[in-house]
Design an enzyme around this catalytic site. Structure first.
Site, PDB file in Angstrom:
ATOM      1  N   GLN A 222       0.940  -1.282   0.106  1.00 55.87           N
ATOM      2  CA  GLN A 222       0.035  -0.059  -0.052  1.00 55.87           C
ATOM      3  C   GLN A 222       0.768   1.382   0.097  1.00 55.87           C
ATOM      4  OE1 GLN A 222      -3.134  -2.320   3.151  1.00 55.87           O
ATOM      5  NE2 GLN A 222      -3.116  -0.253   2.907  1.00 55.87           N
ATOM      6  N   ARG A 369      -8.529  -1.455   8.205  1.00 56.96           N
ATOM      7  CA  ARG A 369      -9.684  -0.490   7.844  1.00 56.96           C
ATOM      8  C   ARG A 369      -9.723   0.584   9.034  1.00 56.96           C
ATOM      9  NH1 ARG A 369     -14.178  -1.683   3.456  1.00 56.96           N
ATOM     10  NH2 ARG A 369     -14.206   0.237   2.686  1.00 56.96           N
ATOM     11  N   CYS A 370      -8.766   0.975   9.475  1.00 58.91           N
ATOM     12  CA  CYS A 370      -8.826   2.078  10.792  1.00 58.91           C
ATOM     13  C   CYS A 370      -7.687   2.938  10.775  1.00 58.91           C
ATOM     14  CB  CYS A 370      -9.153   1.047  11.874  1.00 58.91           C
ATOM     15  SG  CYS A 370      -7.693   1.142  13.101  1.00 58.91           S
ATOM     16  N   GLU A 739     -12.698   4.239   5.746  1.00 59.58           N
ATOM     17  CA  GLU A 739     -12.843   3.383   6.904  1.00 59.58           C
ATOM     18  C   GLU A 739     -13.783   3.677   7.784  1.00 59.58           C
ATOM     19  OE1 GLU A 739      -8.838   4.999   7.608  1.00 59.58           O
ATOM     20  OE2 GLU A 739      -8.040   2.800   7.554  1.00 59.58           O
TER      21      GLU A 739
HETATM   22  N1  MCN Z   1     -14.017   9.359  -2.143  1.00 63.30           N
HETATM   23  C1  MCN Z   1     -14.998  10.278  -2.723  1.00 63.30           C
HETATM   24  N2  MCN Z   1     -15.130  11.605  -2.002  1.00 63.30           N
HETATM   25  C2  MCN Z   1     -14.976  11.488  -0.701  1.00 63.30           C
HETATM   26  C3  MCN Z   1     -13.954  10.738   0.045  1.00 63.30           C
HETATM   27  C4  MCN Z   1     -13.401   9.591  -0.792  1.00 63.30           C
HETATM   28  O1  MCN Z   1     -15.201  10.258  -3.808  1.00 63.30           O
HETATM   29  N3  MCN Z   1     -15.223  12.760  -0.188  1.00 63.30           N
HETATM   30  C5  MCN Z   1     -13.437   8.444  -2.877  1.00 63.30           C
HETATM   31  C6  MCN Z   1     -11.969   8.630  -2.946  1.00 63.30           C
HETATM   32  O2  MCN Z   1     -11.628   9.297  -4.016  1.00 63.30           O
HETATM   33  C7  MCN Z   1     -11.417   7.210  -3.202  1.00 63.30           C
HETATM   34  C8  MCN Z   1     -12.310   6.391  -2.306  1.00 63.30           C
HETATM   35  O3  MCN Z   1     -13.618   7.080  -1.965  1.00 63.30           O
HETATM   36  O4  MCN Z   1     -11.692   6.634  -4.513  1.00 63.30           O
HETATM   37  C9  MCN Z   1     -11.599   6.139  -0.695  1.00 63.30           C
HETATM   38  O5  MCN Z   1     -10.868   7.601  -0.711  1.00 63.30           O
HETATM   39  P1  MCN Z   1     -10.449   7.868   0.852  1.00 63.30           P
HETATM   40  O6  MCN Z   1     -11.455   7.865   2.019  1.00 63.30           O
HETATM   41  O7  MCN Z   1      -9.514   9.008   0.491  1.00 63.30           O
HETATM   42  O8  MCN Z   1      -9.660   6.488   1.221  1.00 63.30           O
HETATM   43  P2  MCN Z   1      -8.257   5.849   0.512  1.00 63.30           P
HETATM   44  O9  MCN Z   1      -8.389   6.002  -0.895  1.00 63.30           O
HETATM   45  O10 MCN Z   1      -6.929   6.377   1.178  1.00 63.30           O
HETATM   46  O11 MCN Z   1      -8.237   4.260   0.742  1.00 63.30           O
HETATM   47  C10 MCN Z   1      -7.525   3.645   2.016  1.00 63.30           C
HETATM   48  C11 MCN Z   1      -9.033   3.092   2.797  1.00 63.30           C
HETATM   49  C12 MCN Z   1      -8.392   2.338   3.841  1.00 63.30           C
HETATM   50  S1  MCN Z   1      -7.041   2.977   4.671  1.00 63.30           S
HETATM   51  C13 MCN Z   1      -8.607   0.733   3.824  1.00 63.30           C
HETATM   52  S2  MCN Z   1      -7.984   0.018   5.217  1.00 63.30           S
HETATM   53  C14 MCN Z   1      -9.439   0.414   2.957  1.00 63.30           C
HETATM   54  C15 MCN Z   1     -10.521   1.613   2.251  1.00 63.30           C
HETATM   55  O12 MCN Z   1      -9.648   2.507   1.884  1.00 63.30           O
HETATM   56  N4  MCN Z   1      -8.955  -0.553   2.217  1.00 63.30           N
HETATM   57  C16 MCN Z   1      -9.920  -0.974   0.909  1.00 63.30           C
HETATM   58  N5  MCN Z   1     -11.239   0.774   1.214  1.00 63.30           N
HETATM   59  C17 MCN Z   1     -11.060  -0.101   0.658  1.00 63.30           C
HETATM   60  N6  MCN Z   1     -11.573  -0.528  -0.604  1.00 63.30           N
HETATM   61  C18 MCN Z   1     -11.184  -1.703  -1.162  1.00 63.30           C
HETATM   62  N7  MCN Z   1     -12.031  -1.704  -2.287  1.00 63.30           N
HETATM   63  N8  MCN Z   1     -10.160  -2.200  -0.897  1.00 63.30           N
HETATM   64  C19 MCN Z   1      -9.386  -2.033   0.142  1.00 63.30           C
HETATM   65  O13 MCN Z   1      -8.174  -2.745   0.334  1.00 63.30           O
HETATM   66 CU1  CUM Z   2      -5.989   1.377   8.473  1.00 66.36          CU
HETATM   67  S1  CUM Z   2      -6.146  -0.073   7.615  1.00 66.36           S
HETATM   68 MO1  CUM Z   2      -5.982   1.213   6.186  1.00 66.36          MO
HETATM   69  O1  CUM Z   2      -4.973   2.488   6.892  1.00 66.36           O
HETATM   70  O2  CUM Z   2      -4.733   0.537   4.968  1.00 66.36           O
END
Ligand code: MCN
Ligand code: CUM
Length: 794
Positions: A222, A369-370, A739
């Site tokens: 990641q 996922r946190c 998360e």
């Molecule tokens: N998004 C959006 N509008 C927002 C916030 C987010 O459209 N206001 C969209 C983003 O552009 C992105 C998605 O939602 O396409 C998730 O965005 P974000 O909250 O920024 O999270 P990350 O992209 O950093 O993803 C990490 C988060 C984590 S830490 C874990 S653990 C987890 C999760 O995402 N693992 C996943 N969701 C997952 N989903 C899938 N399918 N697979 C994982 O491994």
């Molecule tokens: Cu907290 S599990 Mo995610 O942060 O990759």
């Protein structure tokens, strides 16, 4: 000239279909195990069958003698190169291959590299290890007991199994609040071990080329840039000669943040053999040894005033980290962001005492996922809140409302010192209560009780910190947390965007293009997004803690703005006016006094390569590094209703309502997908995911017939609602969402079951809330603990 329709070009608010799914649903993704290089060899790992034992000797001669075996690695081979141990992300050390002792069942003891994976596996079985069993501890109580075996006797100054004893908050102030309280509400919980278990297990293909001195590693990671830095520092290889490529990833969920022994061994093997070496974990290997989460004992107290005001909070945590302290978390914290608890409530003072211990279990504490222990924090918070409302005899919704931070009270300093900046907490709660039909459910519940039926309703409300950094306060092993985006607009107005993040299924290839569309009016379909290759993408800290939108996503907006600033100069040149007279509407610059005279962003792009103003550097590309001023603070309200069968303890979910406020939604469909995925995991944690250990340290649940993942068949339906409070400091007002539902969801389910069985007197049933545990609570009226057994002698 009519302005572009932002939703039509796939800008903000467009639920455009996920472009990556074109390959994923057709089976055309390229995952780690799809990668095959010429001359590639295969590595298998021999794991310890025992949880704690001294290694007297390892005899590899039979393995070496097997046809097709190319290399056998043991702790000794690694030690000769100073690679038997590696640093963890929490400033501890972790064995790559065991030398002196094995410290958990499944620990890596030796590796065989052979022509095919079957030969490698057979050869592992031919290795003879002489183990001398030692006493085992699988639980902090055993680990802290007098006379407990010292697990980390490899470390100097480690006379016992305590890793840290850490505190945060105001102890004296909190003591005073408790002295003034009308009532103190207490609860004791265990948040059980759980495992992220993505569909794809972990793996790597290491490819060292002696001729070019270049090391390329395809890796299920990641955070490719952090891994490159770690490989450069640990293996003392030059950073520019290391290329980490994270290909398509079949789910991460935190499991793919740490550095695993298999990665390191495969790299060394490739360097020694000068051939590509593939290692891919099997499911049991994944469940038994990589990236566990939670396993923390929680004791909490709330100081309450009779009218329902919370005066102070005491939190006491005891975390079981397994044999190595390998939590992925910001450097300065010992128990992640546990102290982000109670951020949505207006509470004057709080104190957290945190202890962590070693046990004979696989290293745990990765975030699943946190955002760094936030799942435990919010579960703890919301279970305490419900217990307190019950103790006060107050309605659980009303109790929350009375204590929420008010909408006009931002920025707000939380009792542990975080600064929250925006939210509409009461509104989210109201939307949720309205959707579930709160008052009528309470009536229905009362009616049902008269007929011996047990209905329950659980609420979970929380704001969580998503999007580390800023760099002032957050770093990992000294590497400051920020992120990046690089945008290249080609001559024809098509674009290539790269970021320092790395999607594992979240849909970045879709949503980043939407941000560009929003900022520049270039249709999202004209923007190709690439992530995960350290040779091409700008430096970034990767994807976890839902940081991608808050940090890398912000960088996408900022780099688009840099591009726009240059395009504006080009537009002025093309329109033959001064820059001050240039106006912008989506996708187009025009002359302020003559709106009909304009040039599109695509025309500006063409001019950047063919007709730029005198003295202007040609081209239209840029990079932005974004260091956010604060975390983002999404808010969520999850409500579940359940019916418990008094005869069996089986509980069924009746309805689940989710109200999420993650600020501006880039792609509403993707956001909803994230929420549904998170709620599914929350339901699984509350209901069925169970991985534990017997007294000898045998891992129970290291396969999918014991460790249950819900399919769509057992997953309840989710009713989703939204509230939008834009993030005040994010360039497009977005907050993280990835998360939230996994973090806030579990308490809604457990609170609902506890609400249903409230009449018995039981205050807590530990997760997973199995029917037999519910049955026990119904029979005894006592709390039901899920803690594993204390300790066994060898
Ligand atoms: N998004 C959006 N509008 C927002 C916030 C987010 O459209 N206001 C969209 C983003 O552009 C992105 C998605 O939602 O396409 C998730 O965005 P974000 O909250 O920024 O999270 P990350 O992209 O950093 O993803 C990490 C988060 C984590 S830490 C874990 S653990 C987890 C999760 O995402 N693992 C996943 N969701 C997952 N989903 C899938 N399918 N697979 C994982 O491994
Ligand atoms: Cu907290 S599990 Mo995610 O942060 O990759």
């Amino acid at each position: 000239m009519t302005a572009l329709d932002e939703v039509k070009i796939g800008g903000l608010g467009s639920s455009r279909r996920r472009v990556e799914d074109n390959r994923f649903v057709r089976g055309k993704g390229s995952y780690l195990d799809d990668i095959t290089l010429p001359g590639m060899l295969h590595m298998e790992i021999l794991r310890s069958p025992l949880a704690h034992a001294r290694i007297n000797s390892i005899d590899t001669s039979k393995a070496w003698a097997m046809p097709g075996v190319r290399l056998v690695l043991t702790g000794e081979t690694m030690a000769a190169r100073n690679l038997a141990w590696m640093p963890t992300l929490s400033y501890d050390t972790q064995a790559v291959l065991a030398t002196d002792k094995v410290r958990f069942q499944g620990q890596e003891v030796a590796c065989v590299i052979a022509d095919d994976p079957y030969i490698a596996k057979d050869a592992c079985q031919a290795i003879v290890v002489d183990y001398e069993p030692l006493p085992v501890v699988v639980n902090p109580t055993g680990s802290l007991a007098e006379g407990a075996p010292v697990i980390r006797d490899d470390k100097e100054n480690q006379p016992d199994n305590v890793i840290y004893d850490w505190e945060v908050g105001d102890k004296d102030g909190t003591d005073r609040a408790f002295a003034e309280a009308d009532l103190v509400s207490e609860i004791e919980l265990h948040y059980p071990r759980s495992h992220p278990s993505p569909i794809e297990c972990c793996g790597s293909v290491a490819d060292f080329n002696r001729a070019t001195s270049k090391l390329t590693v395809y890796l299920t990671t990641q955070a490719p840039h952090i891994i490159r830095a770690a490989v450069a520092l640990v293996a003392e290889l030059p950073e520019h000669m290391i290329r980490i490529v994270a290909p398509d990833i079949g789910g991460g969920f935190g499991n793919k943040v740490p550095v695993y022994p298999g990665y390191v061994a495969a790299i060394l093997a490739s360097i020694l053999l000068e051939r590509p070496v593939k290692w891919i974990e099997d499911r049991t290997g994944n469940l038994i040894s990589t990236g566990f989460a939670r396993d923390v004992y929680l004791q909490g107290q709330l100081a309450l005033r009779r009218d329902g005001k919370i005066l102070g909070v005491r939190m006491n945590t005891l975390a079981d980290h397994g044999a190595f302290f390998s939590d992925a978390q910001p450097s300065k914290f010992k128990i992640g962001l546990m102290h982000s608890a109670f951020a949505c409530y207006d509470i004057p003072t709080a104190h957290l005492q945190a202890r962590g211990v070693y046990t004979n279990k696989a290293p745990g504490g990765v975030a699943y996922r946190c955002s760094f222990r936030v799942t435990e924090a919010m579960f703890f918070q919301e279970r305490m809140v419900q217990a307190a409302a019950d103790d006060l005899g107050m309605d659980q919704a009303e109790f929350r409302r009375r204590n929420f931070v008010r909408d006009d009270d931002f920025p707000h300093r939380t009792p542990f010192g975080f600064l929250t900046d925006s939210g509409q907490y009461a509104k989210c709660l109201d939307v949720g209560l309205e959707a579930i039909g709160y008052q009528s459910f309470l009536q229905e519940k009362e009616e049902a009780a008269k007929r011996g039926r047990l209905l329950g309703i659980g609420i979970s409300t929380m704001t969580e910190p998503l999007g580390a950094g800023n760099s002032r306060e957050y770093d990992i092993l000294g590497i400051k947390m920020f992120d990046s985006a690089e945008l290249r607009i080609h001559m024809t107005g098509k674009a290539l965007l790269r970021t320092g993040a790395k999607s594992q299924g979240q849909g970045h290839e879709t949503t980043w293009a939407q941000i560009v569309a929003h900022e520049l009016g270039i249709p999202a379909e004209d923007v190709l997004v690439e992530e995960g290759d350290t040779d091409t993408s700008p430096f970034g800290m990767g994807t976890y803690a839902s940081r991608s939108t808050p940090v890398a996503g912000a960088a996408v907006a900022m780099v688009s703005r840099k591009i726009k600033a240059k395009a504006r100069k080009i537009a002025a040149h093309l329109l033959e006016i001064s820059e001050e007279d240039v106006e912008w509407e989506l996708g187009r610059f025009y002359v302020r006094s003559q709106p009909d005279r304009g040039v599109t962003i695509q025309e500006c792009a063409a001019a950047a390569y063919s007709n730029m103003p005198d003295g202007m550097e040609p081209g239209l590309e840029n990079v932005a590094y974004y260091d956010p001023p604060n975390l983002t603070w999404p808010f969520a309200c999850y409500i579940a209703t359940v019916e418990v069968d008094p005869e069996t303890g089986v509980w069924d979910v009746l309805r689940v309502v989710a109200v999420d406020d993650c600020g501006v939604r880039i792609n509403p469909m993707i956001v909803e997908g994230q929420i549904m995925g998170g709620l599914t995991e929350a339901y699984a944690m509350a209901n069925m995911q169970f991985i534990t250990f017997d007294e000898e340290g045998n891992c129970i649940g290291a396969n999918f017939t014991d460790y249950l993942l819900p399919t769509s068949w057992e997953t309840p339906g989710f009713e989703l609602h939204e509230v939008v409070t834009p993030c005040p400091h994010h360039p497009i007002g977005a907050k993280g969402i990835g998360e939230c539902a996994a973090v806030g969801g579990p308490a809604a389910f457990v609170n609902a079951v506890m609400d249903a069985v409230k009449g018995t007197g039981a205050r807590n049933i530990d997760m997973p809330v199995f029917p037999d545990r519910v049955y026990q609570a119904l029979q005894t009226g006592q709390d039901v603990s899920g803690a594993p057994p204390v300790r066994a002698e060898a």
